[in-house]
Design an enzyme around this catalytic site. Structure first.
Site, PDB file in Angstrom:
ATOM      1  N   ASP A 205      -9.193   6.731  -2.709  1.00  0.00           N
ATOM      2  CA  ASP A 205      -8.030   7.280  -3.424  1.00  0.00           C
ATOM      3  C   ASP A 205      -8.537   7.981  -4.686  1.00  0.00           C
ATOM      4  O   ASP A 205      -9.752   8.119  -4.877  1.00  0.00           O
ATOM      5  CB  ASP A 205      -7.013   6.169  -3.746  1.00  0.00           C
ATOM      6  CG  ASP A 205      -7.555   5.160  -4.760  1.00  0.00           C
ATOM      7  OD1 ASP A 205      -8.739   5.257  -5.149  1.00  0.00           O
ATOM      8  OD2 ASP A 205      -6.781   4.276  -5.184  1.00  0.00           O
TER       9      ASP A 205
ATOM     10  N   GLU B 124       0.825  -1.201   0.000  1.00  0.00           N
ATOM     11  CA  GLU B 124       0.000   0.000   0.000  1.00  0.00           C
ATOM     12  C   GLU B 124       0.867   1.262   0.000  1.00  0.00           C
ATOM     13  O   GLU B 124       0.646   2.187  -0.766  1.00  0.00           O
ATOM     14  CB  GLU B 124      -0.909  -0.032   1.254  1.00  0.00           C
ATOM     15  CG  GLU B 124      -1.939   1.024   1.250  1.00  0.00           C
ATOM     16  CD  GLU B 124      -2.484   1.237  -0.143  1.00  0.00           C
ATOM     17  OE1 GLU B 124      -2.413   2.381  -0.601  1.00  0.00           O
ATOM     18  OE2 GLU B 124      -2.921   0.275  -0.804  1.00  0.00           O
TER      19      GLU B 124
ATOM     20  N   TYR C 219      -5.664   6.858   4.953  1.00  0.00           N
ATOM     21  CA  TYR C 219      -5.869   6.012   3.772  1.00  0.00           C
ATOM     22  C   TYR C 219      -5.222   4.627   3.977  1.00  0.00           C
ATOM     23  O   TYR C 219      -5.870   3.595   3.806  1.00  0.00           O
ATOM     24  CB  TYR C 219      -5.316   6.710   2.518  1.00  0.00           C
ATOM     25  CG  TYR C 219      -5.451   5.830   1.315  1.00  0.00           C
ATOM     26  CD1 TYR C 219      -6.690   5.598   0.736  1.00  0.00           C
ATOM     27  CD2 TYR C 219      -4.341   5.180   0.771  1.00  0.00           C
ATOM     28  CE1 TYR C 219      -6.835   4.744  -0.347  1.00  0.00           C
ATOM     29  CE2 TYR C 219      -4.467   4.332  -0.305  1.00  0.00           C
ATOM     30  CZ  TYR C 219      -5.729   4.117  -0.863  1.00  0.00           C
ATOM     31  OH  TYR C 219      -5.862   3.268  -1.924  1.00  0.00           O
TER      32      TYR C 219
END
Ligand code: SF4
Length: 361
Positions: free
Chosen positions: A135, A34, A117
């Site tokens: 996103d 990520e 996030y």
């Protein structure tokens, strides 16, 4: 489960890309991939990810990895600050949590360098927590599903999108749902020329029905670019063919490794200092380099401080302090320098220097 989520999940089950970190759920892998994917394309991330987890297979390995090795494993991905944050986070997990990963969104937010996030991706994929991952791809998909042509990028617009995604997340498979939204944005609902005929949620898409895909989402308001004029200082020890590079600890491009950078406004002072040294000859190379980073438009020249043929003192005595440059510089042989530089700007500077040398020889 709502119809949109149902269709998306069915589509995702058949069409998702077989990325290495999707083979099985692994918290460490999810976290690393990520962070790597945040500002880098998947084509670059996939091979780098495999190499990274091969050399650093556990959070303990990451926590104890030295800077040199971390840089090597991160080279090519850019934005090295992300690697530093991963390393800081790993240290925190090992030292403060005895190596146990946090088990929820809120707990992940306490990890140094982990933002909302990243926390939402890990929590939804690894712990099935119902938190929305938003996103750029998801913003685009939601804007089109709802035909939002205004106020998407403001903070109120972003929180409206967050709320909308949160309402869509099904009780079952929240992680897969978030991944399906991101995957749809990345592979079908492209920025330009989306593949609507292949889209599983075409019937739910208001922008498609209203023929206004082009204006959803609206263009992001651009920040005016700031022009920056710089000099890259290349101190070259001819006898050993080594160049000085620095851990740039402050100023422009701080926390990166590369050539010392001098603001154009300070260059005459720097020149005076360097010219006062008997063993260095100073040249301003004729070619310019240019580079853009976020909203900075950089243009610059190379200031080459080259050791004279038979120096009587070593260039160790370059007065870095007087030049107001970072102190933590070190010498690297030319054959190794490309692997040490951490920004595209430094690579451009180095290439320019090599071209100059090729022409001169
Ligand atoms: S129908 Fe087209 S615009 Fe709408 S979500 Fe699907 S791909 Fe995107």
């Amino acid at each position: 489960m709502n119809q949109c989520a149902e269709k998306l999940l069915a589509w995702y089950d058949h069409h998702h890309r077989p990325l290495p970190w999707r083979q099985e759920i692994n918290i460490y892998h999810t976290w690393v991939c990520e962070v790597m994917s945040q500002q880098t394309t998947l084509a670059v991330v996939v091979p780098k990810f495999s190499e990274f987890v091969k050399h650093l297979p556990t959070v303990y390995d990451l926590a104890t990895c030295d800077e040199e090795k971390l840089r090597q494993l991160w080279s090519g991905l850019g934005y090295y600050a992300r690697a530093r944050n991963l390393n800081k986070g790993a240290k925190f997990i090992v030292e403060q949590l005895d190596g146990y990963f946090p088990q929820s969104y809120c707990e992940w937010l306490k990890i140094p360098g982990c933002g909302p996030y990243t926390a939402s991706v890990i929590a939804s994929i690894c712990f099935n927590e119902k938190v929305a991952c938003v996103d750029g791809n998801v913003v685009r998909v939601v804007s089109r599903l709802l035909a939002l042509s205004k106020d998407v990028w403001s903070s109120s617009g972003q929180s409206a999108i967050q709320t909308h995604v949160a309402q869509m997340i099904p009780e079952e498979r929240p992680g897969d749902f978030n991944q399906a939204m991101m995957e749809l944005g990345a592979t079908v609902c492209h920025k330009s020329k989306p593949l609507c005929l292949l889209c599983p949620v075409q019937q739910q898409c208001l922008a498609f029905a209203q023929n206004c895909i082009e204006s959803c989402p609206p263009r992001k308001p651009r920040r005016d670019a700031v022009d920056v004029e710089l000099f890259a200082l290349l101190v070259w020890r001819k006898a050993t063919d080594t160049l000085a590079i620095a851990n740039r600890t402050k100023g422009f491009l701080s926390n990166t490794v590369g050539f010392p950078l001098i603001a154009a406004i300070e260059v005459s002072e720097a020149k005076k200092v360097l010219q006062s040294l008997q063993d260095l000859q100073l040249f301003e190379l004729p070619s310019r380099f240019s580079h853009s980073i976020t909203h900075h438009r950089i243009s610059g020249k190379i200031l080459l401080a080259q050791e004279v043929e038979n120096p009587s003192i070593t260039t160790e005595s370059v007065p870095w302090r007087k030049l107001s440059l970072p102190q933590s510089f070190y010498w690297v042989s030319r054959s190794l320098i490309a692997s040490k530089l951490s920004t595209a700007l430094d690579n451009k500077v180095f290439k320019l220097f090599q071209n100059y040398q090729d022409k001169a020889s």
